[in-house]
Design an enzyme around this catalytic site. Structure first.
Site, PDB file in Angstrom:
ATOM      1  N   ASP A   1       0.874  -1.175   0.000  1.00  0.00           N
ATOM      2  CA  ASP A   1       0.000   0.000   0.000  1.00  0.00           C
ATOM      3  C   ASP A   1       0.911   1.225   0.000  1.00  0.00           C
ATOM      4  OD1 ASP A   1      -2.373   1.600   0.295  1.00  0.00           O
ATOM      5  OD2 ASP A   1      -1.922   1.812   2.417  1.00  0.00           O
ATOM      6  N   SER A   2       0.310   2.392  -0.188  1.00  0.00           N
ATOM      7  CA  SER A   2       1.100   3.624  -0.127  1.00  0.00           C
ATOM      8  C   SER A   2       1.572   3.904   1.300  1.00  0.00           C
ATOM      9  CB  SER A   2       0.240   4.797  -0.592  1.00  0.00           C
ATOM     10  OG  SER A   2      -0.824   4.977   0.319  1.00  0.00           O
TER      11      SER A   2
ATOM     12  N   TYR B   1      -0.578   8.345  -2.457  1.00  0.00           N
ATOM     13  CA  TYR B   1      -0.544   8.094  -3.905  1.00  0.00           C
ATOM     14  C   TYR B   1      -1.730   8.757  -4.607  1.00  0.00           C
ATOM     15  CZ  TYR B   1       2.871   4.164  -3.718  1.00  0.00           C
ATOM     16  OH  TYR B   1       3.974   3.357  -3.589  1.00  0.00           O
TER      17      TYR B   1
ATOM     18  N   CYS C   1      -4.455  -1.640  -1.879  1.00  0.00           N
ATOM     19  CA  CYS C   1      -4.608  -0.211  -2.163  1.00  0.00           C
ATOM     20  C   CYS C   1      -5.544  -0.057  -3.354  1.00  0.00           C
ATOM     21  CB  CYS C   1      -3.240   0.382  -2.481  1.00  0.00           C
ATOM     22  SG  CYS C   1      -3.291   2.115  -2.966  1.00  0.00           S
ATOM     23  N   ASN C   2      -6.620   0.678  -3.163  1.00  0.00           N
ATOM     24  CA  ASN C   2      -7.564   0.899  -4.263  1.00  0.00           C
ATOM     25  C   ASN C   2      -6.959   1.741  -5.377  1.00  0.00           C
ATOM     26  OD1 ASN C   2     -10.683   0.188  -3.390  1.00  0.00           O
ATOM     27  ND2 ASN C   2      -9.337   0.495  -1.651  1.00  0.00           N
TER      28      ASN C   2
ATOM     29  N   GLU D   1      -2.373   8.672   8.157  1.00  0.00           N
ATOM     30  CA  GLU D   1      -0.921   8.416   8.228  1.00  0.00           C
ATOM     31  C   GLU D   1      -0.298   9.173   9.406  1.00  0.00           C
ATOM     32  OE1 GLU D   1       1.223   6.378   6.461  1.00  0.00           O
ATOM     33  OE2 GLU D   1      -0.479   5.551   5.379  1.00  0.00           O
TER      34      GLU D   1
ATOM     35  N   CYS E   1     -10.946   2.810  -0.153  1.00  0.00           N
ATOM     36  CA  CYS E   1      -9.549   3.108   0.176  1.00  0.00           C
ATOM     37  C   CYS E   1      -9.246   2.289   1.425  1.00  0.00           C
ATOM     38  CB  CYS E   1      -9.380   4.597   0.448  1.00  0.00           C
ATOM     39  SG  CYS E   1      -7.746   5.010   1.109  1.00  0.00           S
ATOM     40  N   THR E   2      -8.101   1.626   1.419  1.00  0.00           N
ATOM     41  CA  THR E   2      -7.822   0.703   2.526  1.00  0.00           C
ATOM     42  C   THR E   2      -7.447   1.429   3.823  1.00  0.00           C
ATOM     43  OG1 THR E   2      -5.578   0.467   1.682  1.00  0.00           O
ATOM     44  CG2 THR E   2      -7.184  -1.222   1.048  1.00  0.00           C
ATOM     45  N   HIS E   3      -7.262   2.741   3.754  1.00  0.00           N
ATOM     46  CA  HIS E   3      -7.075   3.505   4.995  1.00  0.00           C
ATOM     47  C   HIS E   3      -8.414   3.709   5.731  1.00  0.00           C
ATOM     48  CE1 HIS E   3      -3.189   4.558   3.222  1.00  0.00           C
ATOM     49  NE2 HIS E   3      -2.829   5.148   4.343  1.00  0.00           N
TER      50      HIS E   3
HETATM   51  N1  DGL Z   1      -4.824   2.989   0.850  1.00  0.00           N
HETATM   52  C1  DGL Z   1      -4.760   3.647  -0.431  1.00  0.00           C
HETATM   53  C2  DGL Z   1      -5.997   3.318  -1.233  1.00  0.00           C
HETATM   54  O1  DGL Z   1      -6.644   2.319  -0.943  1.00  0.00           O
HETATM   55  C3  DGL Z   1      -4.478   5.107  -0.250  1.00  0.00           C
HETATM   56  C4  DGL Z   1      -3.847   5.734  -1.443  1.00  0.00           C
HETATM   57  C5  DGL Z   1      -3.154   7.037  -1.162  1.00  0.00           C
HETATM   58  O2  DGL Z   1      -2.010   6.992  -0.723  1.00  0.00           O
HETATM   59  O3  DGL Z   1      -3.730   8.101  -1.418  1.00  0.00           O
HETATM   60  O4  DGL Z   1      -6.341   3.992  -2.171  1.00  0.00           O
END
Ligand code: DGL
Length: 266
Positions: free
Chosen positions: A10-11, A42, A73-74, A152, A185-187
């Site tokens: 992931d990012s 990202y 990560c989506n 983050e 988004c996985t966050h």
């Molecule tokens: N967890 C990432 C996602 O699912 C976040 C991407 C980002 O860094 O903006 O999109």
């Protein structure tokens, strides 16, 4: 049986929510996780940059002999899944979007909201996949670019996050008629409780969890599930931020793991 680890990336720390689900569903599986914490987020970067970063990480995970890669990560899934699958035809690569769409369609949802990063929303990948599967589905989308940097930073369960959620979502929820919402988004599973608290009537779909169901099925089918082994989980990041370390330790305190800095040149 295959005891090699599963590669996740992931990012940043968002993909840890997917690893958490893996540990719950398949505790024998070991992981190598890469969080690109030095280059997060990202979601506001160009597709070319996102593809370049993702390829560097997948090269690295492949060099560690993982049995499968989960793009946790989506944003990367929407920008780079096809090119990564093309580049690595011999390794199963799962993205988070297809399994989530599958579940939403299976559940017969007709009005679906999607919240995600700018890049994922701009790609319209959820809208396209959902309508391809069922042309009657109505899809409403909203980019929430500040969520990832706040998570983050560890700004999760407090007033700042609550105000940010309201800033992006109050009108979105009021103006559109949906009762199911994809956390694209996985966050975002890390703020799911706050979202539910603010909008209690909305049913959430978690992309971090859906991909694990798909992985489980694949590994079972191919007879690749791991048995109990002494291999440790490994967590790598391009910047060992305090929050990455503390979140990893907090989420996985019951498992043995190593955390290490791994950098790529730009
Ligand atoms: N967890 C990432 C996602 O699912 C976040 C991407 C980002 O860094 O903006 O999109």
């Amino acid at each position: 049986m295959d005891n090699r680890p599963i590669g996740f990336f992931d990012s940043g720390l968002g993909g840890l929510t997917s690893v958490q689900e893996l540990h719950e569903q398949l505790p024998n599986e070991k992981v190598i996780y890469y969080g690109d914490t030095a280059r997060t987020p990202y979601g506001s970067k160009s597709p070319e940059t996102i593809r370049k970063f993702a390829t560097q990480i997948v090269d690295y995970l492949v060099s560690k002999d993982v049995k499968m890669i989960i793009i946790a990560c989506n944003t990367v899934t929407s920008m780079a899944l096809d090119s990564l699958r093309e580049k690595y035809p011999d390794i199963p690569i799962l993205g988070v979007i297809e399994p989530t769409v599958k579940k939403v369609i299976e559940d017969g949802c007709k009005k679906v909201g999607v919240i995600a990063t700018k890049a994922t929303i701009a790609s319209n990948v959820y809208g396209e996949h959902l309508r391809e599967a069922d042309s009657d589905v109505e899809v409403y989308s909203c980019a929430c670019p500040a969520f990832v940097p706040l998570v983050e930073e560890g700004i999760i369960d407090n007033k700042i996050m609550e105000l940010t959620i309201k800033y992006y979502m109050d009108e979105f929820v009021k103006d559109n008629d949906f009762n199911n919402l994809i956390l694209g988004c996985t966050h975002y599973p890390l703020i799911a409780e706050q979202i539910t608290h603010l909008y209690p009537g909305i049913n959430l779909y978690n992309s971090s969890a859906e991909v694990i169901r798909e992985a489980k099925e694949y590994l079972k089918q191919k007879d690749m599930l791991a048995e109990n082994s002494t291999i440790k989980d490994r967590y790598y990041a391009s910047d060992l931020s305090e929050n990455f370390i503390s979140m990893t330790k907090l989420l996985f305190k019951d498992r043995e793991s190593k955390i290490k800095l791994v950098e790529f040149s730009n």
